[in-house]
Design an enzyme around this catalytic site. Sequence first.
Site, short mmCIF file in Angstrom:
data_model
loop_
_atom_site.label_atom_id
_atom_site.label_comp_id
_atom_site.label_asym_id
_atom_site.label_seq_id
_atom_site.Cartn_x
_atom_site.Cartn_y
_atom_site.Cartn_z
N LYS A 78 -22.42 -71.88 -92.56
CA LYS A 78 -21.29 -72.11 -92.08
C LYS A 78 -20.16 -71.13 -91.87
CE LYS A 78 -17.38 -75.59 -93.61
NZ LYS A 78 -17.30 -76.49 -94.70
N SER A 153 -16.19 -81.13 -93.22
CA SER A 153 -15.76 -79.95 -92.31
C SER A 153 -17.07 -79.03 -92.06
CB SER A 153 -14.85 -79.05 -92.95
OG SER A 153 -15.38 -78.49 -94.05
N SER A 177 -17.19 -82.24 -97.96
CA SER A 177 -17.52 -81.76 -96.55
C SER A 177 -19.01 -81.13 -96.43
CB SER A 177 -16.64 -80.37 -96.37
OG SER A 177 -15.62 -80.79 -95.84
N1 GLN Z 1 -11.88 -83.84 -95.68
C1 GLN Z 1 -11.65 -83.32 -96.69
C2 GLN Z 1 -10.24 -82.60 -96.40
O1 GLN Z 1 -9.90 -82.47 -95.41
C3 GLN Z 1 -12.46 -82.18 -97.39
C4 GLN Z 1 -12.72 -81.20 -96.73
C5 GLN Z 1 -13.85 -80.49 -97.39
O2 GLN Z 1 -14.60 -81.05 -98.31
N2 GLN Z 1 -13.77 -79.05 -97.00
O3 GLN Z 1 -9.78 -81.65 -97.37
#
Ligand code: GLN
Length: 490
Positions: A78, A153, A177
């Site tokens: 990532k 994400s 995410s």
């Molecule tokens: N969707 C959540 C956020 O926007 C989690 C994102 C994540 O786990 N990095 O904060």
Amino acid sequence: MEIYKKSITELSDLLNKKTISSVEMTNYFLERIKTHDSKLNSFITINDRFALKKAAEADKKISNNEHHLLTGIPIAHKDLFSTKNILTTCGSKMLKNYKPPFDATVVKKLDDIGMVNIGKTNMDEFAMGSSNESSYFGVVKNPWNLDKVPGGSSGGSAAAVAACLSPVATGSDTGGSIRQPASFCGLTGLKPTYSSVSRYGMIAYASSLDQGGPIGKSAEDCAILYNEINGYDPNDSTSNHEQKIEKIKLNFTKENASKIRIGIPLEYFSKNLDQSISDEIFKSIDVFKKLGFKIKEISLPNHNFTIPAYYIIASAEASSNLSRYDGVKFGYRCKDPKNLEELYFKTRKEGFGKEVKKRVMIGAYALSSGYYDEYYIRALKIRRIIRDSFLAAFKDVDFIFAPTSPTTAFNIGEKTSNAVDMYLSDIYTTPVNLAGLPALSIPVGYSNNLPVGLQIIGNYFSESGILNIAHFYQKNTEWHLKVPKEFDNE
Ligand code: GLN
């Protein structure tokens, strides 16, 4: 040979037997990226030159019998894991030219045993999002249906593994995410216990929640990676140094299963959840029952407060973490500022996208004097209550099963104008981050030809149990072996 479908153990076997070299294997996956990624946009950087060099080194190690199971196996990271001299953008214009001078611990550990980094995957900007639509580098598509989001994400990592462009990938999970994109893409994704995997070199979003982990096709692949990336790291001040983590062995039997009590939290199966997802999950629970597990209903109260508490805490930490992007130290700098104030102002205005700016503003507001007690402190209290309700449940059961997400992958654009709807996609994953617990998402069926994920949540440092349960299920089912039609060819 259908190399694209193979597990880590199978790929390693091919390398050992010299059926194929690591250079050939790396070229094979790079070719797949070239053929397919224009449909998906799952990679920000393709690392061909470095990767082939690394693969040649791996081949030498294999010939000299100095190798590890993972030596010579391709992986994608990532794009928030710092990679030395390789572009690391975090999905943001702010870092679009940033080449870190060092490797993240996770990257270094895998590099040291000879894994081949084939590229950096697309992601929501600074890991803020649930759909991979907030990346500066464009939307990522879901390999199961190109009109749908892959989740976020870590959407690029999930899309790349689901389309078999990389055998495995890393992700990070602040509020879901790793698990939510794994669920949307029919994969297995592990969010480890907070502190068990070093955050050193992972670009920070919300430091008390962020945790790196593997995304793969199976629990077995995730276990192999997790075994290598966990462990104490003096460079991460929150890294676990108390609990000794043994290497996980996947050796569960029916006998073990019969001693395990699984809790089903009724609150997680309310009207928020799509009926078809609930149906698929209960079908999988029947399979678990047949495999010998004891299933019982439990209650996890207060989980409705999770989303507001999570978004206050995550945004508060983000507003502080992202203050380092000021146009001075590194990253994007605006053109011709008149003075220092304008340098900060214009750099941040031009360098950050809309979602990031929104979070920074919410966070700064929640931390400002006058609102601090009302928002931030209250959110921390809710965090404690949520943790306590998990720990109370673990007095009664060993593991908890829950949906990973209330829906399957949604249409691209469907939720971009409705933030609350988007934030609700994390309703079943964020409680786990607030409590710092480990959890895994595994594919357990389909609804409208889109994968459905089941979440297995455990007590602190129970990754071995979680992965064994999932592996035992996967040995008896085939959901994790399915590949989206469009990518199911050599
Ligand atoms: N969707 C959540 C956020 O926007 C989690 C994102 C994540 O786990 N990095 O904060």
